[in-house]
Write a protein that holds these residues in place. Structure first.
Motif, mmCIF file in Angstrom:
data_model
loop_
_atom_site.group_PDB
_atom_site.id
_atom_site.type_symbol
_atom_site.label_atom_id
_atom_site.label_comp_id
_atom_site.label_asym_id
_atom_site.label_seq_id
_atom_site.Cartn_x
_atom_site.Cartn_y
_atom_site.Cartn_z
ATOM 1 N N SER A 419 0.912 -1.090 0.076
ATOM 2 C CA SER A 419 -0.014 0.060 0.014
ATOM 3 C C SER A 419 0.908 1.126 0.026
ATOM 4 O O SER A 419 0.548 2.320 -0.742
ATOM 5 N N GLU A 451 -11.127 3.943 0.505
ATOM 6 C CA GLU A 451 -10.476 3.765 -0.978
ATOM 7 C C GLU A 451 -11.622 3.022 -1.973
ATOM 8 O O GLU A 451 -11.592 2.290 -2.753
ATOM 9 N N THR A 467 -6.127 3.477 -4.934
ATOM 10 C CA THR A 467 -5.620 4.659 -4.248
ATOM 11 C C THR A 467 -5.911 5.956 -4.538
ATOM 12 O O THR A 467 -6.046 6.183 -5.881
#
Length: 618
Positions: A419, A451, A467
C-alpha cells in the motif's frame, strides 16, 4: 499575438487555462496590441500592462550582421509587471520576457508584439532559440530531450501505478508457511509415530492421503479471499483542488481472470482516453482491426453511459484508460489550511473538512517537505514550530518513498508495504506531471482512507481496488514584519562552469561547480541562508539507484569589489545584509563556487545547499 482573445467564450478560455495548469506553456505578446492578454488577466496573479510606446529594443549584437544598429528594433513596447513573475530576458531597461508559474505550467508575456519581431526571428533563428529556451527553461528542455531519446512508455508508466490491486486480498505468506510446515510435520513423522504407537502402521498410506486431502481443503479455504471470480478494476486517482474548482484524473486498468469480453459502464461526465501498449508480438492493442484473434479495445459513447469493452485479452491483462473531469467548486474544500511559513518554520493549522480520514498529510514546498501525519474526519491539526526538511523535490521518487516511509522496517505486514509503495508511486507521478520544475507557494497532499471507487466508476457495478491522492494549494503566507521569505531557486541558477543538474540541484562530478543565483529584483535582500540537505535524505537512492549525499566541501562567494572569490568560513551558512554587500550584483544575483572535499562515487548524486532569502518587498 495579434489575436483578440475576447472573441473566445469562457469555456474555451477555461480549457486553455486547464491545459496550462497541467503543464502547458502559454506565450502572450503585448506591444501595440493588448488583445492576446484579454480574458486571461482574471486567471493571472496581479498583472499590469503599461501603455505601449515606441522604444529601441536591443536584441543583442550577436544577432546582427550590421553592427550595433542592426540589433536595434524600434517597435511598440509595453512595460509588463506580474506579481511573483520572473524577468527572464531583458534589453537595457526593458523586461523583454516575464514569466510566472501557473500550476505545472508557465505563462510568459513579452513586452513587444510577437508579430513585430517575426521577420527578425526568421533571419536570426538563434534569437528565437534564446527566447524559447528562456521561456521553457533548460531543465524543461533537458527533460523533453531525454523523453524523446528514450521514448516514454506511458502504458508501462501508468500500469506501474495501478498494478498493486486489492492489498487486502494479498495472501498471508506467514500463515501459508506455517500451514505447509504443519502439514510436513504431521503427515510425515508426526502421523507415522502416532500410528506406530497404536499398532496401525499398515494404514499409514491411507493416513497420508487423508492428511493431504485435509491440508488441500484447508489451503483452498484459506485462499478464498484471494481469488477473483469476475472482472475487476484497479485504479489510481488524483483529485486536484483549487479555489476555482476541482479536477479529477483517474487511471483505471480493466482486467478479468478469464479470457472473455468485458464491458464496463462509466459516468458520461468523464472524458475517456485509452492508453495503448503493445502485445508480445508488437501489435497495437488499439482496435480498428478485423482479425478476431487480436486484442481489441472499444470505447462506445452512449447517451446515458460511456461503455468501454475489451475482447480477447489474456487473463489478468489490463486494458488501461485515463479518465478526466473538471468542475467548478460548489462544496467546502475537503482540506483547508491557514499557515505561516518563514525561515524554515511552519505555524498554523490544517483542517480536514471531509467525512473521511486522511492519511499521510504532507506539506510540499519547492526544496522542502513537512510530514503532518494522519488527520481524522472533521479534525483540525495545530502546527507549532514545524521544521521544514530540505529535500530533493526534483527527485519525486525519493520524496514519494520518504512521505510513505517505504524504507521503514517497522511496518507490520507485506500488505502495508505494498500500500505504501502504491502511494509512493502516485506521489512521484503527481510531482513529475503536475508540479513541473519550480513551483511557488506550498502544496498539501493527502491520501483518502476511504478507498472506494472514484466518481467515474461509481455506477460500473464492478469490483474496484486502488488509491486516491488529494492535492491542493495550501493557504500559506511567507511574510513577516514586512519581510518575505522564499527559496532562491525560483529562477534557474546559471551554470558558469562544472557539471550541474538544474532539475534536481545535484552534481555527479568531482570538479568545482560555479553557479550564479538570481535572488529577485522585487526585494531588498536582508538575509541569505544556505540550507544543506536534511539528514533523513542522506544515502537515499533515486530510481536509477544513485545514492544521494549532501555537498561536503569548500564554498566561496564571488566578491564584486575585488573580482575574486572569498572562501566562506567553515560552518557559516547565513549572511545578513551588511555581509552581502560585496557579493550582490546590481541585478541582485550572487555567484557561488563549490569545490568538493572528496572524490565522488560514480553512482552518487551530490546535492548542493538550497539558498533561501529574506527581504523587504519593493
Amino acid at each position: 499575438s495579434n489575436y483578440n482573445v475576447n472573441l473566445l467564450d469562457d469555456e474555451v478560455i477555461s480549457v486553455i487555462w486547464d491545459w496550462v495548469e497541467n503543464g502547458g506553456i502559454l506565450l502572450l505578446g503585448t506591444g501595440a496590441r493588448h488583445n492576446p492578454i484579454g480574458d486571461f488577466m482574471e486567471y493571472l496573479p496581479e498583472t499590469i500592462i503599461g501603455s505601449p510606446e515606441i522604444r529601441p529594443v536591443n536584441m543583442g549584437i550577436r544577432y546582427s550582421t550590421e553592427g550595433l544598429e542592426g540589433a536595434i528594433l524600434n517597435i511598440p513596447v509595453s512595460d509588463v509587471y506580474i506579481d511573483g513573475g520572473i524577468q527572464k530576458l531583458t534589453s537595457d531597461d526593458v523586461a523583454v520576457l516575464t514569466t510566472v508559474k501557473v500550476g505545472a505550467g508557465t505563462v510568459g508575456i513579452t513586452a513587444y508584439d510577437l508579430c513585430d519581431i517575426s521577420e527578425f526571428c526568421k533571419e536570426q533563428i538563434s534569437y528565437t532559440d534564446e527566447l524559447l529556451t528562456s521561456l521553457i527553461g533548460s531543465a524543461g528542455i533537458g527533460r523533453l530531450s531525454k523523453t524523446m531519446e528514450s521514448g516514454r512508455d506511458e502504458y508501462s508508466e501508468i500500469s506501474r501505478l495501478i498494478n498493486v490491486g486489492n492489498v487486502d486480498s494479498f495472501p498471508n505468506l506467514t500463515l501459508y508457511l506455517l500451514a505447509a510446515l504443519a502439514y510436513v510435520l504431521l503427515a510425515g513423522p508426526g502421523l507415522y509415530i502416532f500410528l506406530k504407537q497404536r499398532g496401525l502402521s499398515h494404514i499409514y498410506g491411507l493416513g497420508v492421503i487423508g492428511a493431504s486431502v485435509t491440508a488441500s481443503a484447508l489451503i483452498w479455504f484459506m485462499g478464498m479471499g484471494t481469488r477473483l471470480d469476475g472482472p475487476f478494476i484497479n485504479f489510481a486517482s488524483i483529485r486536484e483542488i483549487s479555489p476555482e474548482g476541482e479536477s479529477e484524473t483517474d487511471f483505471i486498468g480493466i482486467a478479468s481472470p478469464y479470457n472473455s469480453s468485458v464491458r464496463i459502464g462509466l459516468d458520461t461526465s468523464y472524458t475517456v482516453r485509452p492508453i495503448i501498449g503493445a502485445d508480445e508480438s508488437g501489435k497495437s492493442l488499439s482496435g480498428a482491426v478485423t482479425d478476431n484473434t487480436l486484442k481489441r479495445i472499444t470505447v462506445d459513447y452512449g447517451k446515458d453511459m460511456t461503455y468501454v469493452e475489451t475482447q480477447n485479452m489474456k487473463p489478468f491483462t489490463e486494458a488501461v484508460f485515463e479518465l478526466n473531469k473538471s468542475e467548478k467548486n460548489t462544496d467546502e474544500n475537503p482540506i483547508s489550511s491557514e499557515l505561516y511559513i518563514f525561515d524554515r518554520r511552519v505555524e498554523g493549522s490544517i483542517s480536514n473538512n471531509s467525512e473521511e480520514n486522511l492519511k499521510n498529510v504532507t506539506l510540499l514546498l519547492y526544496g522542502g517537505v513537512l510530514k503532518i501525519g494522519d488527520i481524522g474526519a472533521g479534525e483540525s491539526r495545530r502546527i507549532t514550530g514545524g521544521e521544514i526538511s530540505f529535500a530533493p523535490t526534483g527527485m519525486p521518487y525519493i520524496i514519494g518513498n520518504y512521505v510513505m516511509g517505504v524504507d521503514d522496517d517497522s511496518r507490520s505486514s507485506d500488505r502495508e508495504y505494498m500500500s505504501d509503495l502504491s502511494g509512493s508511486g502516485l506521489i512521484e507521478y503527481y510531482m513529475e506531471n503536475s508540479l513541473g520544475d519550480y513551483y511557488g507557494g506550498a502544496k498539501l497532499i493527502a491520501f483518502s482512507e476511504n478507498e472506494d471507487a472514484p466518481g467515474s466508476l461509481s455506477d460500473s457495478g464492478t469490483d474496484c481496488y486502488g488509491t486516491t491522492l488529494i492535492a491542493m494549494d495550501a493557504g500559506a503566507g511567507f511574510e513577516h514584519n514586512g519581510e518575505v521569505y522564499r527559496v532562491a531557486l525560483s529562477e534557474e541558477p546559471k551554470l558558469i562552469s562544472g557539471e550541474y543538474n538544474v532539475y534536481d540541484n545535484t552534481t555527479g562530478g568531482n570538479a568545482a561547480v560555479i553557479l550564479e543565483y538570481f535572488l529577485g529584483t522585487d526585494v531588498n535582500i536582508t538575509g541569505l541562508e544556505f540550507n544543506s540537505l536534511s539528514e533523513e535524505f542522506e544515502g537515499m537512492r533515486d530510481r536509477d539507484q544513485n545514492a544521494l549525499y549532501a555537498f561536503d566541501g569548500d564554498i566561496a562567494l564571488y566578491n564584486y569589489y575585488t573580482s575574486s572569490y572569498d572562501n566562506m568560513e567553515s560552518g557559516k551558512m547565513s549572511f545578513d545584509a551588511d555581509e552581502l554587500t560585496a557579493y550582490l550584483s546590481p541585478g541582485n544575483s550572487i555567484t557561488v563556487r563549490y569545490i568538493p572535499k572528496e572524490s565522488t562515487s560514480s553512482d552518487a548524486a551530490v546535492f548542493f545547499p538550497i539558498p533561501a532569502i529574506t527581504g523587504e518587498k519593493l
